[in-house]
Each structure stands twice: as C-alpha cells, then as structure tokens.
Write an enzyme that holds these catalytic residues in place. Structure first.
Site, short mmCIF file in Angstrom:
data_model
loop_
_atom_site.label_atom_id
_atom_site.label_comp_id
_atom_site.label_asym_id
_atom_site.label_seq_id
_atom_site.Cartn_x
_atom_site.Cartn_y
_atom_site.Cartn_z
N ASP A 237 36.89 -57.49 21.25
CA ASP A 237 37.73 -58.14 20.26
C ASP A 237 37.90 -59.62 20.65
O ASP A 237 36.92 -60.27 21.00
CB ASP A 237 39.07 -57.39 20.16
CG ASP A 237 39.87 -57.77 18.92
OD1 ASP A 237 39.58 -57.21 17.84
OD2 ASP A 237 40.78 -58.61 19.03
N TYR B 126 45.36 -66.30 15.98
CA TYR B 126 44.39 -66.34 14.88
C TYR B 126 44.43 -67.70 14.19
O TYR B 126 43.39 -68.29 13.89
CB TYR B 126 44.69 -65.23 13.87
CG TYR B 126 44.24 -63.86 14.31
CD1 TYR B 126 43.14 -63.24 13.73
CD2 TYR B 126 44.91 -63.17 15.32
CE1 TYR B 126 42.73 -61.97 14.12
CE2 TYR B 126 44.51 -61.91 15.72
CZ TYR B 126 43.42 -61.31 15.13
OH TYR B 126 43.01 -60.08 15.53
N HIS C 120 36.55 -49.14 18.28
CA HIS C 120 36.89 -50.49 18.68
C HIS C 120 37.69 -50.54 19.97
O HIS C 120 37.53 -51.45 20.77
CB HIS C 120 37.67 -51.16 17.55
CG HIS C 120 37.91 -52.62 17.74
ND1 HIS C 120 36.89 -53.54 17.76
CD2 HIS C 120 39.06 -53.33 17.92
CE1 HIS C 120 37.38 -54.75 17.94
NE2 HIS C 120 38.70 -54.65 18.04
#
Length: 392
Positions: free
Chosen positions: A178, A305, A359
């Site tokens: 990630d 982000y 994930h």
C-alpha cells in the site's frame, strides 16, 4: 538521538468517552436486502458496535501489543513511534516494514516473530531479521504533522535517518505494501547505497500511471481493469486526496462511523469471499480501529493522501530503481499487475504469484509472506555482509 522505551497505555477517560459514544450510536437506515452493495452493511455494523461496547477488551489487546518492544524518538522535530524486535539468530539482516492505510503498525504483528525467530516456526535461524516497524507520521503513536508537506518522500527520508542515525544500521532491507510500498521504493531510490533490497506486495502508487508508450497486451488489460476497479473502489481516495478535513469531522466524532469507513475496506480488499470474519476476527478489526480512535489520528492519517497528491513531486516516477526487488503478488490484492509492468521501473529479481491472500497480506497470510521474505533475502545476505566488511 534519544530513543525512549514506550508503552501503550490509553487513559481511562478516553475509554469511558468511547463507551458513551458507542452506547448512543445513531445508525442509519438501509435498503432492505442489499447486503454490502451500498457500502458497509447495517446488520454487521450493529453486531460490531455491540461487540465493541459489551465484549471487546481493549486492556487485554493493549497487553498483547505491549509484548513487543516499542520505542519513540524525535527526528527533525517529529516524534516517531516504532517497534524494534531483535533477531534470535546469527548475523541478522535489519528490515524496516512500512504499513499503509487503513491499517497501522498492527498489520505486521503476526509476521514479526516469524522473521525475528524463524526457527520457532520451523525455519532456519540463519534467515533471521532485526525487524523495525514504525508508525508513519500522523498514524498511531507517532506525532501528527500540523504543517503541509508530510509526503511519502519525506517519510522515506525520516526512515533513512531512523535506520542509520538512530538505530545505527549502515545498510538494511526494506519492505511494505500500500502506501508502504511507495515509501519503501522512495527509500531505495534516494538511498541505494543503504538499501540491500526491497520486498513488496504491490507495485504502489505508480500502478495507475498510464503515460507509457508501447504497452503490452497484458499491460493494457491491467490498466483497463485498474481504471474499472477505481470507479468502484476509488471514491475513498478521491475524498481523502481532496477534502480530507471534511471527512475527518465525521470520523473523528463517531466511533461507529470510523469503524464503518475502515471495516468496509478490510472486507473489499481481502481474500475473504465476502465474509470478513473468514480473515479477520472482531478483535483484530477493532484493535486496528482503536489505534486510530484512541490516538485521534484519522484526520492526520487521511491527510497523507492530500499531501501526496498536492505536494509530492512525481518526477521520480521516471527513475528506475536498481536495488534488487522481490514481489509477492497476492491474487485478491486489487488487480495483480503483470510482471512486465512492474519491471519497467523496478529491478525485479524474484517474482512469486501467491496461492491466496489479499491486500492486507501480513495479517491474512503471515506464514506465506514470511517464507517469501526469507527466500528473497537469503542470497542478498552474503552481499550485505561483504558491503559491511568493506565499509568497516
């Protein structure tokens, strides 16, 4: 630089406030029979909140977390929390593992003992690692940045100083998934003389860059599939990249809202076949969520982000990383990339398509991941020792 031992001990008033909020949760309605089609399922949320309020034992989970060796240090004015577990084997290789969102350092807790003490799990003691798992700034028990510019590249720079200036490792290995994949790549790109090798479970943020000529058929299919998936799964990233503070006002105030935002990702992104508790128990889900809630870091975590979209220079996407890379590709981790796509930018020396997993690899399949990490770094250890002899 000073390094202080750290113990997780959430104040009781924080837990009292949490219980009060959970007891007064106001649930939304939902369209009957839609399951998880519209997002987090109402029935599951009611069940999870009831468990959180009446059966979840944070103090027991806290005790389990504190069995690991936790520390804090200050680097460039930012307080960094990290786990540092020493190997139980000869001549260990230092390895820094970086988590992503919406997980935390908790992602790696099952994996750490398998890497520090492989003999305990049927492996070879010669494959042991000193394992370092930091919390990114704005996550967990690290400081929350209050200025612009805390990007993945800046975090990679902090990790370089943590490993060398704080812990004294001249050379080390790195890995992650990630956001942690991107940070590990930047660490190798900016400090190739220090990084022995990279082990990754996904290609990281460059996987959406379509501005490359002469794509193979597999690459074109991959990019088309990623774009289609992003239309279904990417709304969270768009919100966190553009209006993180608006989102945080709700998630920081409502534990149920925070849990719904995070749990839906664990279900959608894991190899659980739609049944989240095939992979994660309620205790595991809530422990990870509690790390966000108790530290009040949901706002600072999602701001990463925004920072990466608005202030991270992207010129590095045109640079090739020459450090050896091992890729463990898990079948339910978004869309598995074709090897040729990853090799455009990374020096892939080992490529393994794993039989299962999604994930959150270190939580879902720690045994498989541990075996793969050991195998990839095994031939690199000799080169690492020779480099240390030359520098010494």
């Amino acid at each position: 630089m000073a390094v202080d031992s750290f113990r997780i001990d959430i104040p009781e008033p924080v837990l009292d406030d949490l219980r009060e909020r959970l007891a007064h949760t106001r649930f939304p309605d939902e369209v009957e029979g839609t399951g998880w089609d519209y997002g987090t399922n109402l029935g599951y949320m009611e069940e999870l909140v009831d468990y959180w309020l009446n059966r979840f034992d944070w103090r027991a989970r806290e005790e389990e977390l504190n069995r690991f060796s936790h520390f804090r240090t200050d680097i460039d004015g930012i307080g960094i929390h990290f786990i540092h577990e020493r190997a139980r084997g000869p001549d260990p290789l230092p390895l820094i593992l970086t988590h992503g969102w919406p997980d935390s350092f908790y992602r790696y807790l099952n994996l750490i003992p398998m890497l520090t003490d492989p003999a305990r799990f049927g492996g070879d003691p010669a494959d042991s690692f000193d394992v370092i798992v930091p919390s990114m700034p704005g996550y967990g028990f690290s400081d929350r940045p209050h200025e612009r510019g805390m990007t993945s590249e800046r975090i990679a720079g902090l990790w370089a100083r943590l490993m060398t200036d704080v812990l004294g490792y001249e050379r080390f290995a790195a890995g992650g998934g990630d956001i942690g994949s991107g940070i590990s790549q930047l660490l190798a790109l900016r400090h190739p003389d220090r990084v022995v090798g990279l082990h990754l479970t996904d290609p990281g943020f460059f996987s959406l860059d379509a501005g490359i000529p002469d794509l193979s058929e597999n690459e074109r299919k991959y990019l088309a599939a990623i774009q289609e998936l992003w239309m279904q799964e990417g709304a969270y990233s768009m919100v966190q990249s553009t209006k993180p503070q608006t989102l945080a006002c709700g998630l920081a105030d409502s534990p149920a809202g925070l849990a719904a935002w995070i749990v839906e990702k664990f279900r959608s992104w894991s190899d659980c076949g739609g049944d989240i508790e095939r992979r994660f128990s309620k205790d595991e889900l809530l422990t990870n969520i509690m790390i966000y809630w108790a530290t009040e870091t949901i706002a600072s975590s999602v701001r990463l982000y925004y920072e990466n979209v608005h202030t991270l220079p992207l010129d590095f996407l045109n640079e090739h990383i020459d450090v050896p890379v091992g890729m463990a590709v898990f079948p339910k981790d978004f869309i598995p990339p074709p090897r040729e796509w990853v090799e455009r930018r990374l020096n892939v020396e080992r490529w393994t398509e794993m039989p299962r997993g999604g994930h959150f690899t270190a939580m879902e399949e720690p045994e498989l991941l541990a075996e793969e990490i050991r195998a990839f770094f095994r031939p690199l250890r000799t080169e690492h020792r020779k480099a240390l002899e030359v520098s010494g």
